[in-house]
Design an enzyme around this catalytic site. Structure first.
Site, short mmCIF file in Angstrom:
data_model
loop_
_atom_site.label_atom_id
_atom_site.label_comp_id
_atom_site.label_asym_id
_atom_site.label_seq_id
_atom_site.Cartn_x
_atom_site.Cartn_y
_atom_site.Cartn_z
CG ASP A 180 -1.62 1.21 1.50
OD1 ASP A 180 -2.44 1.57 0.65
OD2 ASP A 180 -1.35 1.88 2.53
CG ASP A 182 -1.64 7.81 0.40
OD1 ASP A 182 -0.56 7.95 -0.18
OD2 ASP A 182 -2.68 8.40 0.05
O1 LIG Z 1 -5.80 7.57 -1.45
C1 LIG Z 1 -6.21 7.05 -0.39
O2 LIG Z 1 -7.28 7.37 0.14
C2 LIG Z 1 -5.40 5.98 0.28
O3 LIG Z 1 -4.37 5.45 -0.48
P1 LIG Z 1 -3.69 4.05 -0.05
O4 LIG Z 1 -4.56 2.97 -0.62
O5 LIG Z 1 -2.33 4.14 -0.69
O6 LIG Z 1 -3.61 4.02 1.44
MG LIG Z 2 -2.91 3.17 3.25
#
Ligand SMILES: O=C(O)COP(=O)(O)O
Ligand SMILES: [Mg+2]
Length: 233
Positions: free
Chosen positions: A14, A16
Protein backbone atom coordinates in the site's frame (compact mmCIF):
# COMPACT_ATOMS: atom_id res chain seq x y z
CA UNK A 1 -2.96 -17.97 9.68
CA UNK A 2 -0.01 -19.30 7.68
CA UNK A 3 2.86 -20.65 9.81
CA UNK A 4 5.28 -18.90 7.47
CA UNK A 5 5.44 -16.79 4.36
CA UNK A 6 7.65 -19.25 2.45
CA UNK A 7 5.38 -19.33 -0.57
CA UNK A 8 5.56 -15.56 -1.14
CA UNK A 9 6.93 -14.54 -4.57
CA UNK A 10 5.62 -11.00 -4.83
CA UNK A 11 4.62 -8.22 -2.46
CA UNK A 12 1.92 -5.59 -2.92
CA UNK A 13 2.66 -2.53 -0.83
CA UNK A 14 0.00 0.00 0.00
CA UNK A 15 1.24 3.58 -0.48
CA UNK A 16 -0.39 6.14 1.86
CA UNK A 17 0.31 5.28 5.50
CA UNK A 18 2.56 2.34 4.52
CA UNK A 19 5.43 3.57 2.33
CA UNK A 20 4.55 7.26 2.29
CA UNK A 21 3.51 9.63 5.06
CA UNK A 22 1.28 11.65 2.72
CA UNK A 23 -1.17 13.08 5.26
CA UNK A 24 0.57 16.50 5.60
CA UNK A 25 0.19 17.34 1.87
CA UNK A 26 -3.34 15.90 1.72
CA UNK A 27 -4.15 18.10 4.73
CA UNK A 28 -2.68 21.14 3.01
CA UNK A 29 -4.65 20.53 -0.22
CA UNK A 30 -7.92 19.84 1.66
CA UNK A 31 -7.56 23.10 3.59
CA UNK A 32 -6.71 25.17 0.51
CA UNK A 33 -9.82 23.73 -1.13
CA UNK A 34 -12.00 24.50 1.91
CA UNK A 35 -10.66 28.06 2.18
CA UNK A 36 -11.25 28.63 -1.55
CA UNK A 37 -14.86 27.55 -0.98
CA UNK A 38 -15.17 29.98 1.95
CA UNK A 39 -15.17 27.25 4.59
CA UNK A 40 -13.27 26.74 7.83
CA UNK A 41 -10.07 24.65 7.63
CA UNK A 42 -9.83 21.26 9.37
CA UNK A 43 -7.05 19.72 11.47
CA UNK A 44 -4.33 17.30 10.36
CA UNK A 45 -5.86 14.70 12.68
CA UNK A 46 -9.24 15.00 10.99
CA UNK A 47 -7.78 14.61 7.50
CA UNK A 48 -5.60 11.68 8.58
CA UNK A 49 -8.73 9.91 9.77
CA UNK A 50 -10.41 10.42 6.38
CA UNK A 51 -7.62 8.95 4.19
CA UNK A 52 -8.07 5.49 2.73
CA UNK A 53 -10.85 5.43 0.14
CA UNK A 54 -9.39 7.64 -2.57
CA UNK A 55 -9.60 11.36 -3.24
CA UNK A 56 -13.30 11.61 -4.13
CA UNK A 57 -14.30 10.21 -0.76
CA UNK A 58 -11.67 12.34 1.02
CA UNK A 59 -13.13 15.49 -0.58
CA UNK A 60 -16.68 14.42 0.31
CA UNK A 61 -15.65 13.77 3.92
CA UNK A 62 -13.95 17.18 4.07
CA UNK A 63 -17.06 18.90 2.75
CA UNK A 64 -19.16 16.94 5.27
CA UNK A 65 -16.56 17.68 7.98
CA UNK A 66 -17.07 14.11 9.13
CA UNK A 67 -16.01 10.56 8.26
CA UNK A 68 -19.61 9.81 7.34
CA UNK A 69 -20.37 11.54 4.06
CA UNK A 70 -23.37 13.88 4.14
CA UNK A 71 -25.78 12.40 1.57
CA UNK A 72 -27.21 15.88 0.90
CA UNK A 73 -23.97 17.19 -0.67
CA UNK A 74 -24.71 18.83 -4.02
CA UNK A 75 -22.97 16.95 -6.89
CA UNK A 76 -21.94 20.32 -8.43
CA UNK A 77 -20.25 21.33 -5.17
CA UNK A 78 -18.43 17.98 -4.94
CA UNK A 79 -17.23 18.35 -8.52
CA UNK A 80 -16.01 21.91 -7.91
CA UNK A 81 -14.30 20.88 -4.67
CA UNK A 82 -12.64 17.89 -6.34
CA UNK A 83 -11.27 20.13 -9.10
CA UNK A 84 -9.86 22.53 -6.51
CA UNK A 85 -8.41 19.74 -4.42
CA UNK A 86 -6.65 18.21 -7.45
CA UNK A 87 -5.17 21.57 -8.36
CA UNK A 88 -3.79 22.18 -4.87
CA UNK A 89 -2.63 18.60 -4.30
CA UNK A 90 -0.81 18.45 -7.65
CA UNK A 91 1.20 21.47 -6.51
CA UNK A 92 1.91 20.12 -3.04
CA UNK A 93 2.38 16.41 -3.66
CA UNK A 94 5.70 16.02 -1.90
CA UNK A 95 6.14 19.36 -0.17
CA UNK A 96 5.53 18.04 3.34
CA UNK A 97 5.28 14.28 2.69
CA UNK A 98 8.07 11.80 3.36
CA UNK A 99 8.89 8.13 3.02
CA UNK A 100 8.64 6.20 6.27
CA UNK A 101 11.93 4.97 7.80
CA UNK A 102 13.78 2.16 5.98
CA UNK A 103 11.47 2.06 2.94
CA UNK A 104 14.26 2.14 0.35
CA UNK A 105 16.48 -0.33 2.23
CA UNK A 106 13.59 -2.78 2.71
CA UNK A 107 12.51 -2.60 -0.94
CA UNK A 108 16.11 -3.07 -2.07
CA UNK A 109 16.62 -6.11 0.17
CA UNK A 110 13.40 -7.74 -1.01
CA UNK A 111 14.12 -7.02 -4.65
CA UNK A 112 17.66 -8.37 -4.32
CA UNK A 113 16.14 -11.57 -2.94
CA UNK A 114 14.11 -11.98 -6.14
CA UNK A 115 10.72 -10.72 -4.94
CA UNK A 116 8.49 -8.93 -7.43
CA UNK A 117 7.35 -5.64 -5.88
CA UNK A 118 4.14 -3.71 -6.54
CA UNK A 119 2.38 -0.67 -5.16
CA UNK A 120 -1.36 -1.23 -4.80
CA UNK A 121 -2.98 2.03 -3.76
CA UNK A 122 -6.39 3.68 -3.71
CA UNK A 123 -4.68 6.92 -4.71
CA UNK A 124 -5.37 8.17 -8.25
CA UNK A 125 -2.78 7.51 -10.97
CA UNK A 126 -2.18 11.21 -11.67
CA UNK A 127 -0.79 11.66 -8.15
CA UNK A 128 0.69 8.21 -7.55
CA UNK A 129 3.10 8.09 -10.48
CA UNK A 130 4.78 11.46 -9.80
CA UNK A 131 5.13 10.52 -6.12
CA UNK A 132 6.69 7.14 -6.94
CA UNK A 133 9.16 8.91 -9.20
CA UNK A 134 9.84 11.84 -6.87
CA UNK A 135 10.65 9.55 -3.95
CA UNK A 136 13.01 7.45 -6.07
CA UNK A 137 10.95 4.26 -6.04
CA UNK A 138 10.49 3.79 -9.81
CA UNK A 139 13.53 1.52 -10.19
CA UNK A 140 12.49 -0.68 -7.27
CA UNK A 141 8.82 -1.16 -8.10
CA UNK A 142 7.77 -3.55 -10.90
CA UNK A 143 4.09 -2.60 -11.07
CA UNK A 144 1.87 0.25 -9.83
CA UNK A 145 -1.88 -0.38 -9.52
CA UNK A 146 -3.84 2.75 -8.59
CA UNK A 147 -7.32 3.54 -7.35
CA UNK A 148 -8.49 4.32 -10.87
CA UNK A 149 -6.64 1.52 -12.72
CA UNK A 150 -9.68 -0.77 -12.40
CA UNK A 151 -13.39 -0.09 -11.79
CA UNK A 152 -13.11 -1.27 -8.15
CA UNK A 153 -10.50 -0.28 -5.56
CA UNK A 154 -9.61 -1.81 -2.18
CA UNK A 155 -11.34 -3.37 -0.20
CA UNK A 156 -12.27 -5.09 -3.49
CA UNK A 157 -9.75 -7.88 -4.26
CA UNK A 158 -9.53 -6.80 -7.91
CA UNK A 159 -6.26 -4.83 -7.75
CA UNK A 160 -4.51 -7.74 -6.01
CA UNK A 161 -5.89 -10.29 -8.48
CA UNK A 162 -4.70 -8.05 -11.32
CA UNK A 163 -1.31 -7.89 -9.69
CA UNK A 164 -1.06 -11.67 -9.30
CA UNK A 165 -2.08 -12.15 -12.92
CA UNK A 166 0.52 -9.62 -14.07
CA UNK A 167 3.25 -11.48 -12.18
CA UNK A 168 1.85 -14.84 -13.38
CA UNK A 169 1.52 -16.19 -9.84
CA UNK A 170 -1.34 -17.35 -7.64
CA UNK A 171 -2.90 -14.74 -5.33
CA UNK A 172 -1.81 -16.95 -2.41
CA UNK A 173 1.80 -16.22 -3.43
CA UNK A 174 1.20 -12.46 -3.26
CA UNK A 175 1.61 -10.76 0.11
CA UNK A 176 -0.34 -7.56 0.85
CA UNK A 177 1.45 -5.17 3.20
CA UNK A 178 -0.68 -2.25 4.33
CA UNK A 179 -1.81 0.07 7.08
CA UNK A 180 -5.55 -0.02 6.55
CA UNK A 181 -8.52 -2.32 6.94
CA UNK A 182 -9.08 -1.86 3.19
CA UNK A 183 -5.74 -3.55 2.54
CA UNK A 184 -6.47 -6.48 4.84
CA UNK A 185 -10.04 -6.93 3.56
CA UNK A 186 -8.82 -6.85 -0.06
CA UNK A 187 -6.19 -9.48 0.77
CA UNK A 188 -8.70 -11.75 2.50
CA UNK A 189 -11.09 -11.46 -0.45
CA UNK A 190 -8.26 -12.31 -2.88
CA UNK A 191 -7.08 -15.20 -0.62
CA UNK A 192 -3.71 -13.45 -0.31
CA UNK A 193 -1.85 -13.37 3.00
CA UNK A 194 -1.52 -9.97 4.62
CA UNK A 195 0.62 -7.99 7.04
CA UNK A 196 -0.78 -5.01 8.91
CA UNK A 197 1.52 -2.14 9.91
CA UNK A 198 0.69 -0.27 13.08
CA UNK A 199 2.19 3.14 12.27
CA UNK A 200 -0.17 4.12 9.45
CA UNK A 201 -3.60 5.73 9.31
CA UNK A 202 -6.43 3.11 9.35
CA UNK A 203 -9.01 5.70 10.38
CA UNK A 204 -7.35 5.88 13.82
CA UNK A 205 -8.21 2.23 14.55
CA UNK A 206 -5.98 -0.68 15.63
CA UNK A 207 -5.00 -2.68 12.51
CA UNK A 208 -4.85 -5.88 14.61
CA UNK A 209 -8.66 -5.79 14.82
CA UNK A 210 -8.78 -6.61 11.07
CA UNK A 211 -6.93 -9.89 11.72
CA UNK A 212 -4.06 -9.68 9.25
CA UNK A 213 -1.83 -12.77 9.21
CA UNK A 214 0.84 -10.76 11.00
CA UNK A 215 1.10 -7.34 12.61
CA UNK A 216 4.41 -5.44 12.40
CA UNK A 217 5.35 -2.19 14.09
CA UNK A 218 8.05 -1.33 11.55
CA UNK A 219 8.65 -2.05 7.89
CA UNK A 220 12.28 -2.91 8.73
CA UNK A 221 11.03 -6.18 10.29
CA UNK A 222 9.71 -7.41 6.94
CA UNK A 223 12.86 -8.79 5.20
CA UNK A 224 13.79 -11.00 8.14
CA UNK A 225 10.25 -12.32 8.35
CA UNK A 226 10.13 -13.20 4.65
CA UNK A 227 13.69 -14.15 3.84
CA UNK A 228 14.98 -15.99 6.92
CA UNK A 229 12.43 -18.77 7.15
CA UNK A 230 13.99 -22.06 8.33
CA UNK A 231 13.75 -24.83 5.70
CA UNK A 232 12.08 -27.21 8.16
CA UNK A 233 9.07 -24.93 8.83
O1 LIG B 1 -5.80 7.57 -1.45
C1 LIG B 1 -6.21 7.05 -0.39
O2 LIG B 1 -7.28 7.37 0.14
C2 LIG B 1 -5.40 5.98 0.28
O3 LIG B 1 -4.37 5.45 -0.48
P1 LIG B 1 -3.69 4.05 -0.05
O4 LIG B 1 -4.56 2.97 -0.62
O5 LIG B 1 -2.33 4.14 -0.69
O6 LIG B 1 -3.61 4.02 1.44
MG1 LIG C 1 -2.91 3.17 3.25
Amino acid sequence: MPSSFRQIRAIAFDLDGTLLHSAPDLHYAVNQMLIELGREPVSLGQVTGWIGNGIEVLVQRALSRSFKVDTRLEPELVEQALGLFKLFYANALHRFSSLYPDVEAVLMALKAAGMKLAIVTNKATEFTLPLVQQFGLSGLIDLVVCGDTLPQKKPSPDQLLYCAEHFDISATELLMVGDSRNDIQAAKAALSPSIGLTYGYNYGEDIALCNPDRVLNQLAELPALLLSVPESV
